[in-house]
Design a protein around this motif. Structure first.
Motif, PDB file in Angstrom:
ATOM      1  N   ALA A  45       0.872  -1.135  -0.377  1.00  0.00           N
ATOM      2  CA  ALA A  45       0.168   0.012  -0.021  1.00  0.00           C
ATOM      3  C   ALA A  45       0.845   0.854  -0.181  1.00  0.00           C
ATOM      4  CB  ALA A  45      -1.092   0.200   1.138  1.00  0.00           C
ATOM      5  N   GLU A  46       0.393   2.223  -1.212  1.00  0.00           N
ATOM      6  CA  GLU A  46       0.945   3.599  -0.689  1.00  0.00           C
ATOM      7  C   GLU A  46       0.457   4.615   0.129  1.00  0.00           C
ATOM      8  OE1 GLU A  46       1.721   7.158  -3.937  1.00  0.00           O
ATOM      9  OE2 GLU A  46       1.940   5.226  -3.971  1.00  0.00           O
ATOM     10  N   VAL A  47       0.534   5.038   1.232  1.00  0.00           N
ATOM     11  CA  VAL A  47      -0.247   5.894   2.490  1.00  0.00           C
ATOM     12  C   VAL A  47       0.348   7.005   2.471  1.00  0.00           C
ATOM     13  CG1 VAL A  47      -0.996   3.694   3.248  1.00  0.00           C
ATOM     14  CG2 VAL A  47       1.259   4.600   4.171  1.00  0.00           C
ATOM     15  N   GLU A  48      -0.220   8.136   2.697  1.00  0.00           N
ATOM     16  CA  GLU A  48       0.304   9.645   3.167  1.00  0.00           C
ATOM     17  C   GLU A  48       0.235   9.892   4.761  1.00  0.00           C
ATOM     18  OE1 GLU A  48      -0.571  14.384   1.954  1.00  0.00           O
ATOM     19  OE2 GLU A  48      -1.015  12.701   1.006  1.00  0.00           O
ATOM     20  N   VAL A  49       1.362   9.866   5.798  1.00  0.00           N
ATOM     21  CA  VAL A  49       1.129  10.304   6.935  1.00  0.00           C
ATOM     22  C   VAL A  49       2.501  10.678   7.022  1.00  0.00           C
ATOM     23  CG1 VAL A  49       1.243   8.589   9.084  1.00  0.00           C
ATOM     24  CG2 VAL A  49       0.870   7.839   7.019  1.00  0.00           C
ATOM     25  N   THR A  56       3.642   4.360  13.304  1.00  0.00           N
ATOM     26  CA  THR A  56       2.786   5.041  12.699  1.00  0.00           C
ATOM     27  C   THR A  56       2.282   4.932  11.194  1.00  0.00           C
ATOM     28  OG1 THR A  56       2.434   6.384  14.428  1.00  0.00           O
ATOM     29  CG2 THR A  56       1.828   6.790  12.518  1.00  0.00           C
ATOM     30  N   ILE A  57       3.175   4.889  10.255  1.00  0.00           N
ATOM     31  CA  ILE A  57       3.499   4.408   8.877  1.00  0.00           C
ATOM     32  C   ILE A  57       2.926   3.163   8.385  1.00  0.00           C
ATOM     33  CG2 ILE A  57       4.496   4.132   6.974  1.00  0.00           C
ATOM     34  CD1 ILE A  57       6.767   6.423   7.824  1.00  0.00           C
ATOM     35  N   PHE A  58       3.241   2.207   9.132  1.00  0.00           N
ATOM     36  CA  PHE A  58       3.316   0.622   9.163  1.00  0.00           C
ATOM     37  C   PHE A  58       1.492   0.347   9.245  1.00  0.00           C
ATOM     38  CE2 PHE A  58       7.909  -0.311  10.022  1.00  0.00           C
ATOM     39  CZ  PHE A  58       8.238   0.072   8.786  1.00  0.00           C
ATOM     40  N   ALA A  83      -5.046  -7.182  17.261  1.00  0.00           N
ATOM     41  CA  ALA A  83      -5.012  -9.216  17.106  1.00  0.00           C
ATOM     42  C   ALA A  83      -3.945  -9.018  16.128  1.00  0.00           C
ATOM     43  CB  ALA A  83      -6.095  -9.087  17.204  1.00  0.00           C
ATOM     44  N   LEU A  84      -3.420  -8.296  15.475  1.00  0.00           N
ATOM     45  CA  LEU A  84      -2.788  -8.729  14.424  1.00  0.00           C
ATOM     46  C   LEU A  84      -1.145  -8.643  14.886  1.00  0.00           C
ATOM     47  CD1 LEU A  84      -4.341  -7.744  10.872  1.00  0.00           C
ATOM     48  CD2 LEU A  84      -3.618 -10.479  11.371  1.00  0.00           C
ATOM     49  N   GLY A  85      -1.173  -7.717  15.931  1.00  0.00           N
ATOM     50  CA  GLY A  85       0.095  -7.819  16.363  1.00  0.00           C
ATOM     51  C   GLY A  85       1.120  -6.139  15.766  1.00  0.00           C
ATOM     52  N   ASP A  86       1.829  -6.349  15.956  1.00  0.00           N
ATOM     53  CA  ASP A  86       3.044  -5.536  15.741  1.00  0.00           C
ATOM     54  C   ASP A  86       3.261  -5.694  14.238  1.00  0.00           C
ATOM     55  OD1 ASP A  86       4.779  -3.226  15.044  1.00  0.00           O
ATOM     56  OD2 ASP A  86       6.667  -4.484  16.267  1.00  0.00           O
ATOM     57  N   PRO A  87       2.672  -4.532  13.535  1.00  0.00           N
ATOM     58  CA  PRO A  87       3.070  -4.617  11.542  1.00  0.00           C
ATOM     59  C   PRO A  87       4.177  -4.559  11.761  1.00  0.00           C
ATOM     60  CG  PRO A  87       1.508  -2.937  12.758  1.00  0.00           C
ATOM     61  CD  PRO A  87       2.198  -3.816  13.990  1.00  0.00           C
ATOM     62  N   GLN A 103       5.746   3.466   0.570  1.00  0.00           N
ATOM     63  CA  GLN A 103       5.327   2.546   0.149  1.00  0.00           C
ATOM     64  C   GLN A 103       5.809   1.373   0.759  1.00  0.00           C
ATOM     65  OE1 GLN A 103       3.733   2.275  -3.105  1.00  0.00           O
ATOM     66  NE2 GLN A 103       3.304  -0.067  -2.974  1.00  0.00           N
ATOM     67  N   VAL A 104       4.651   0.145   1.227  1.00  0.00           N
ATOM     68  CA  VAL A 104       4.913  -0.440   2.472  1.00  0.00           C
ATOM     69  C   VAL A 104       4.751  -1.660   1.646  1.00  0.00           C
ATOM     70  CG1 VAL A 104       4.629  -1.327   4.780  1.00  0.00           C
ATOM     71  CG2 VAL A 104       4.678   1.263   4.322  1.00  0.00           C
ATOM     72  N   GLY A 105       5.378  -2.413   1.771  1.00  0.00           N
ATOM     73  CA  GLY A 105       5.366  -3.986   0.976  1.00  0.00           C
ATOM     74  C   GLY A 105       5.018  -4.926   2.470  1.00  0.00           C
ATOM     75  N   PHE A 106       4.135  -6.009   2.332  1.00  0.00           N
ATOM     76  CA  PHE A 106       3.709  -7.179   3.768  1.00  0.00           C
ATOM     77  C   PHE A 106       3.958  -8.366   2.947  1.00  0.00           C
ATOM     78  CE2 PHE A 106       1.751  -3.066   4.675  1.00  0.00           C
ATOM     79  CZ  PHE A 106       1.832  -2.871   6.081  1.00  0.00           C
ATOM     80  N   ASP A 107       5.081  -9.622   3.922  1.00  0.00           N
ATOM     81  CA  ASP A 107       5.243 -10.832   3.912  1.00  0.00           C
ATOM     82  C   ASP A 107       3.708 -11.592   3.595  1.00  0.00           C
ATOM     83  OD1 ASP A 107       5.414 -12.991   3.944  1.00  0.00           O
ATOM     84  OD2 ASP A 107       6.971 -13.488   5.586  1.00  0.00           O
TER      85      ASP A 107
END
Length: 364
Positions: A45-49, A56-58, A83-87, A103-107
């Motif tokens: 996702a691409e976010v504006e923070v 906070t961004i994650f 519930a998902l824990g630490d991003p 831009q943040v990519g997750f596993d």
């Protein structure tokens, strides 16, 4: 209206490049003959923070990804995020792409496991391509059908448009595409060219005549049809008459422009998203498997489906193969997912010893 249009342009400018690319890919579907759609980058996702720490961004990026991956807006609720824990544990990579934009990519594997653990559904990458027809009657004899950006200037509008009208329609298109992209809903717009207008008129759309709409949509090979009729391009006005045709069902409602793709994503995800507690074993027979290439094609395809946890071969004989699948969801959900690709077609044989029967189709 012009002030509002400027606000829309400012809000959407950051996503313009991504939306244009998505539009070009999706509008190529009818010409390339590619059925359905596989949504890329579901887990990024691409976010504006502004002025925020990485945590906070994650968290903001994860909230956006959760909505796309699960198919439900409720997934981003604070209790689910907690519930998902630490991003940060789920982040594969991140980078700055502009002032206060990340831009943040997750596993994907790790996030899917966490979603299963807390009981949230997962909507796979294989998603129905939705064709949007929007009839716009803004008064004064100005009637238009919203066309794909790629169609201009070759598309044929119902009336000639002045620059302000073209800009308002372009802003409307971007609002709709922005919502669809946020929800992970593959959406395409018609070309509104000579071929479309020989089959379908503005009056057909406005008057809710489904037969010509379905006929004009055939060339696009869409899996769902979303039809809107509006007298205003104000994105906040709940005065759009919407109709969704999908999976043999029809829904009618009134809402804002954004409510069209939002409601569509909700309804489609209800039918296609699966949860870990729905895991079951299914025996699937595929016919017309006449060569080693056919066998490899079917085996690879079934194993690639996000709803299939495991694919084993049980038997291969003559022109048929039987597979034993570990599947998330019920047989009807697997049927819906397979129908999106059109590689396999269901075979109706109630007395068959397997749970589902398909036939491999010829070259597409």
């Amino acid at each position: 209206m012009i002030v509002q249009m400027r606000w829309l342009k400012t809000r959407l400018a950051a996503r313009r490049g991504l939306l244009v690319a998505a539009t070009l890919i999706l509008t190529a579907i009818p010409f390339a003959g590619v059925p359905a759609a596989t949504v890329p980058d579901l887990y990024s996702a691409e976010v504006e923070v502004p002025d925020a720490e990485l945590a906070t961004i994650f968290r903001a990026a994860l909230a956006e990804v959760l909505v796309r991956v699960t198919g439900t807006r409720a997934a981003a609720a604070p209790e689910n995020l907690a519930a998902l824990g630490d991003p940060a544990v789920l982040v594969l990579q991140y980078r700055s792409v502009g002032p206060d934009r990340w831009q943040v990519g997750f596993d994907s594997s790790a996030l899917r496991s966490r979603l299963d653990a807390i009981g949230l559904p997962i909507w796979s990458e294989e998603r129905p391509a939705t064709l949007l027809w929007l009839a716009v009657d803004t008064g004064g004899g100005e009637r238009n059908i919203l066309s794909a950006a790629a169609a201009e200037p070759s598309g044929l509008p119902i009336t000639s448009l002045d620059p302000a009208q073209r800009d308002e329609l372009a802003a409307t298109r971007e609002v709709l595409e922005d919502v669809a992209q946020t929800r992970g809903l593959p959406m395409l717009l018609p070309l509104v060219d000579t071929e479309d207008l020989e089959t379908l008129s503005f009056a057909d759309l406005w008057g809710d005549f489904s037969e010509p709409v379905v006929a004009a949509s055939a060339r696009y090979r869409a899996d769902a049809l979303l039809i809107g009729r509006t007298r205003t391009l104000d994105p906040t006005a709940p005065r759009v008459r919407w109709t969704l045709l999908f999976d043999g069902e029809r829904w009618d409602w009134e809402g804002t422009l954004q409510d069209g793709p939002e409601f569509t994503a909700d309804r489609v995800a209800e039918r296609l998203a699966t949860s870990a507690d729905s895991l079951r074993e299914l025996r699937v027979e595929v016919r017309n498997v006449g060569s080693l290439d056919d066998y490899g094609k079917v085996y690879t395809y079934l194993g690639s489906l996000s709803a299939v946890e495991r694919c084993d071969v049980e038997a291969v004989e003559a022109d048929r193969a039987v597979f034993r699948l570990q599947v998330r969801g019920d047989p009807d959900q697997l049927l819906r997912v397979v129908a999106l690709n059109r590689l396999l077609v269901p075979v109706d044989e109630p007395a068959a010893p397997t749970d589902l029967q398909f036939a491999l189709v010829g070259e597409q």
